[in-house]
Scaffold this motif. Structure first.
Motif, PDB file in Angstrom:
ATOM      1  N   LYS A   1      -6.120 -34.103   7.147  1.00 48.21           N
ATOM      2  CA  LYS A   1      -4.729 -34.731   7.484  1.00 48.21           C
ATOM      3  C   LYS A   1      -3.971 -35.183   6.424  1.00 48.21           C
ATOM      4  CE  LYS A   1      -4.859 -37.435  11.242  1.00 48.21           C
ATOM      5  NZ  LYS A   1      -4.922 -38.695  12.103  1.00 48.21           N
ATOM      6  N   TYR A   2      -4.422 -35.737   5.330  1.00 53.98           N
ATOM      7  CA  TYR A   2      -3.424 -36.227   4.398  1.00 53.98           C
ATOM      8  C   TYR A   2      -3.842 -35.710   3.116  1.00 53.98           C
ATOM      9  CZ  TYR A   2      -1.118 -39.721   7.312  1.00 53.98           C
ATOM     10  OH  TYR A   2      -0.399 -40.313   8.303  1.00 53.98           O
ATOM     11  N   LEU A   3      -2.670 -35.202   2.479  1.00 50.06           N
ATOM     12  CA  LEU A   3      -3.010 -34.886   0.933  1.00 50.06           C
ATOM     13  C   LEU A   3      -2.227 -35.862  -0.184  1.00 50.06           C
ATOM     14  CD1 LEU A   3      -2.571 -31.103   0.837  1.00 50.06           C
ATOM     15  CD2 LEU A   3      -5.135 -32.687   0.496  1.00 50.06           C
ATOM     16  N   ASN A   4      -2.660 -36.313  -1.073  1.00 48.46           N
ATOM     17  CA  ASN A   4      -2.081 -37.160  -2.072  1.00 48.46           C
ATOM     18  C   ASN A   4      -1.944 -36.589  -3.299  1.00 48.46           C
ATOM     19  OD1 ASN A   4      -1.466 -39.838  -0.507  1.00 48.46           O
ATOM     20  ND2 ASN A   4      -3.685 -39.303   0.116  1.00 48.46           N
ATOM     21  N   THR A   5      -0.994 -37.044  -4.149  1.00 47.21           N
ATOM     22  CA  THR A   5      -0.789 -36.303  -5.214  1.00 47.21           C
ATOM     23  C   THR A   5      -2.150 -36.716  -6.275  1.00 47.21           C
ATOM     24  OG1 THR A   5       1.716 -36.627  -5.410  1.00 47.21           O
ATOM     25  CG2 THR A   5       0.760 -36.678  -7.631  1.00 47.21           C
ATOM     26  N   ALA A   6      -2.416 -35.959  -6.687  1.00 50.71           N
ATOM     27  CA  ALA A   6      -3.791 -36.238  -7.728  1.00 50.71           C
ATOM     28  C   ALA A   6      -3.437 -37.124  -8.866  1.00 50.71           C
ATOM     29  CB  ALA A   6      -4.292 -34.985  -8.602  1.00 50.71           C
ATOM     30  N   GLU A   7      -4.373 -37.629  -9.328  1.00 47.29           N
ATOM     31  CA  GLU A   7      -3.646 -38.773 -10.631  1.00 47.29           C
ATOM     32  C   GLU A   7      -3.067 -37.893 -11.645  1.00 47.29           C
ATOM     33  OE1 GLU A   7      -6.522 -41.714 -11.640  1.00 47.29           O
ATOM     34  OE2 GLU A   7      -6.463 -42.474  -9.673  1.00 47.29           O
ATOM     35  N   THR A   8      -2.007 -38.485 -12.304  1.00 47.82           N
ATOM     36  CA  THR A   8      -1.230 -37.703 -13.283  1.00 47.82           C
ATOM     37  C   THR A   8      -0.998 -38.963 -14.405  1.00 47.82           C
ATOM     38  OG1 THR A   8       0.928 -38.389 -12.607  1.00 47.82           O
ATOM     39  CG2 THR A   8      -0.217 -36.492 -11.489  1.00 47.82           C
ATOM     40  N   PRO A   9      -0.467 -38.530 -15.320  1.00 50.13           N
ATOM     41  CA  PRO A   9      -0.030 -39.692 -16.472  1.00 50.13           C
ATOM     42  C   PRO A   9       0.905 -40.613 -15.855  1.00 50.13           C
ATOM     43  CG  PRO A   9       0.311 -37.411 -17.495  1.00 50.13           C
ATOM     44  CD  PRO A   9       0.039 -37.103 -15.844  1.00 50.13           C
ATOM     45  N   ILE A  10       1.632 -40.474 -14.686  1.00 51.24           N
ATOM     46  CA  ILE A  10       2.600 -41.542 -14.028  1.00 51.24           C
ATOM     47  C   ILE A  10       1.819 -42.151 -12.898  1.00 51.24           C
ATOM     48  CG2 ILE A  10       4.715 -40.629 -15.089  1.00 51.24           C
ATOM     49  CD1 ILE A  10       5.583 -39.514 -12.488  1.00 51.24           C
TER      50      ILE A  10
END
Length: 638
Positions: free
Chosen positions: A233-242
């Motif tokens: 149902k939800y996708l979130n940005t994967a962990e990144t430098p920011i």
């Protein structure tokens, strides 16, 4: 590549930047003499040891030793290089930086990696929002929001957008704005496949996830098409430098000033819940982003709320769905309750609606009322724990008391314990003194022993049974009641011929306290009622077949174990007096338990908000009958 920043520009940035304003974005400060103090943003602490001197432009933590000026603070708190921190502060001030080797550089060249990634997210947010508001392809997204009473003004307020389904539109747009492929992939906005770059999010509603200063650093994407190849149902940005999901709260950029001013925070479960709360006037609402609420989130809110001993208590309210997943989340939050200096609260809507649904169907006042009517976390944990047990039986009440006592014993404010003790006594229908004794005992064991013997229930225990649940626990023969039941069952299995006619009919499976004993007796009663042979292998075989498989081993054990009494020297059987005393004792225990159950229910009815007088009268009649039956047994034994 740009060279070193001109030293005069660094001095200008440092002098013009307000350390107090920068720190207040992360920490709520109070004045203490010439200093401002608060909870340190660099380590977890209960009492404030972090201070700043606004006049000197320096900060220091007497707990962890971190200190420095405004540039080092931004470096540390936002994980930036020195150059990136200066550039970030310069952006805030509108200062054009000069670099060695020449004058100022173009914006895209002067910014460090973090600034470039943040800028890419800002452009992506504008792109998504424009699509949602103006393009025909985004109509399903607009319909989704409209069905939840969100309009175009709300879309603009929260920056909601729509990711096109094509798969390359955002990549083309960002490339056209001068961003490199590496920047798009590192920032989590695009993926790299065999055919090149593709949009990370496709055909979804998009919520910008912003840091505490308001910079967009990621996105939360909601599935709206049934044929979406990704079922989540939800996708979130994967962990990144920011972007680090464990240290980000959705809506905090909008809520932080209110949280700091009111010293109150409301933690909800989703993006639309945050929107609903803010639109309903609950402007301190935040939510996690694809992860459970944890220690890092607690530190963020504690610093903003000045959640510390010695000051008026702050207030954090958790809202959870009424389903099993909501209970799991609530009990997980309860386990972290000790990390707050103040008391935390729980708000659960009775019919199970989340804040978004509540606003949709009952309006803004209902959302505000839900938050205002929140109950203390301890009370919610107590009620959730008690609900696991059958309070209609003495065993259930004892088990519930043992489970809930550590919760009451763990209340930091000792002045609240007597009131909760009385409350629990009323909920269970037992004497206050009994609860007080159990709470006192729970308070004396160590945390390690408590976890091993009677640990506070976890979310898994509340919501999801373990693999062994449903099996009958074996009775403890050291319990005097269990021992009497065991001896009677031994007689019934080994010497059924000594029973007088009708003796078995004096008992029911409910006459036995141990569930395994009930199952064994049920098998005995079934064979007896069918006219089975009262002796020999046929009797034992019949009882074994009639009883549940789970107690087959217990039946064989009872059938072989020695009966703890002297046998009649003439018959080799137990004496009739011994057998009658066993029957009388088990019946007495059973009647006493039923009387206790009825009296407990009467107490709970008296404690209820709306007493059931008809049920009370019915219980009174039942009690009289049970007491007469008990008196008759005692008279026959005398």
């Amino acid at each position: 590549m740009a060279g070193l920043i001109n030293s005069d520009d660094i001095t200008t940035v440092k002098e013009r930047s307000s350390l107090e304003d920068i720190v207040r974005e992360h920490v709520t400060l109070r004045r203490s003499g010439s200093r401002l103090v608060g909870l340190c943003p660099f380590h977890d602490e209960k009492s404030p040891s972090f201070g700043i001197n606004p006049a000197a432009g320096f900060y220091h933590c007497f707990g962890c030793g971190e200190g420095g000026d405004v540039i080092s603070f931004v470096q540390k708190v936002e994980n930036l290089s020195f150059t990136e921190a200066v550039e970030r502060l310069a952006d805030r001030l509108g200062v054009q930086l000069r670099y060695e080797g020449g004058g100022g550089r173009p914006r895209e060249e002067t910014h460090g990696r973090r600034s470039r990634l943040v800028e890419a997210h800002r452009v992506a947010e504008e792109f998504y929002t424009d699509l949602l508001l103006h393009h025909q392809a985004a109509r399903p997204g607009r319909d989704f929001l409209r069905a939840r009473d969100f309009n175009s003004a709300h879309v603009k307020q929260f920056g909601v957008g729509f990711a096109p389904r094509g798969g390359e539109e955002l990549v083309r747009h960002l490339r056209g704005k001068g961003f490199s492929d590496d920047e798009l992939v590192i920032g989590g906005l695009a993926g790299r496949g065999s055919r090149g770059l593709y949009d990370r999010f496709r055909g979804r509603l998009m919520w910008p996830i912003r840091d505490i200063t308001g910079d967009t650093i990621g996105f939360g994407a909601r599935r709206i098409f049934d044929d979406d190849r990704i079922e989540a149902k939800y996708l979130n940005t994967a962990e990144t430098p920011i972007y680090k999901k464990s240290s980000v709260l959705y809506g905090l950029d909008l809520a932080r000033k209110k949280i700091s001013a009111e010293r109150r925070a409301v933690v909800v479960e989703g993006y639309t819940d945050v929107m609903a709360c803010h639109l309903a006037g609950v402007e301190t609402a935040v939510a996690t982003c694809g992860t459970a609420f944890g220690a890092d989130h607690i530190q963020i809110l504690r610093r903003l709320m000045r959640d510390e001993p010695g000051v008026a208590p702050a207030r954090v309210v958790f809202t959870f769905d009424g389903d099993s997943a909501g209970q799991k989340a609530a009990m997980r939050a309860f386990r972290d309750d000790q990390k707050w200096a103040s008391q935390s609260f729980v708000a659960v809507e009775k019919s199970g609606k989340d804040p978004c649904e509540l606003r949709q169907f009952e309006g803004d006042p209902a959302v505000a009322a839900l938050i205002e009517d929140a109950v203390p976390m301890f009370e919610f944990a107590v009620r959730t724990t008690i609900d696991r047990f059958d309070l209609g039986t003495a065993e259930g009440r004892v088990q519930a008391l043992r489970a809930v006592a550590p919760i009451v014993a763990s209340i930091r404010d000792r002045s609240l314990r007597p009131e909760y003790t009385r409350e629990v006594a009323g909920m269970l229908g037992v004497e206050v003194e009994q609860v007080a004794r159990e709470v006192s005992r729970a308070g004396k064991v160590t945390v390690q022993d408590d976890r091993a013997e009677r640990h506070t229930p976890s979310c898994e225990e509340v919501a999801e049974p373990g693999p062994g649940e449903g099996q009958l626990p074996m009775p403890d023969p050291r319990d005097p009641v269990v021992a009497a039941e065991r001896q009677l069952l031994q007689v019934l299995l080994q010497f059924p011929s000594v029973l007088r006619p009708g003796a078995v009919d004096l008992l029911t499976p409910e006459s036995f306290s141990a569930p395994a004993h009930r199952a064994v007796f049920d098998g005995i009663r079934t064979v007896h009622a069918a006219g089975g042979s009262p002796s020999g292998q046929a009797w034992m075989s019949g009882v074994t077949q009639a009883a549940p498989t789970a107690v087959a081993g217990l039946i064989s054990e009872l059938a072989v174990a020695s009966v703890p009494t002297r046998m009649d020297p003439l018959t080799g059987l137990p004496t009739s007096r011994y057998v009658e005393e066993l029957f009388a004792r088990v019946r007495t225990i059973s009647l006493t338990r039923r009387i206790s159950d009825a009296m407990s229910e009467l107490r709970r009815l008296e404690h209820a908000e709306s007493p059931d007088h008809d049920r009370s009268r019915e219980l009174g009649v039942t009690l009289q009958g049970l007491q007469r039956e008990l008196a008759a047994i005692k008279e026959g034994m005398s």
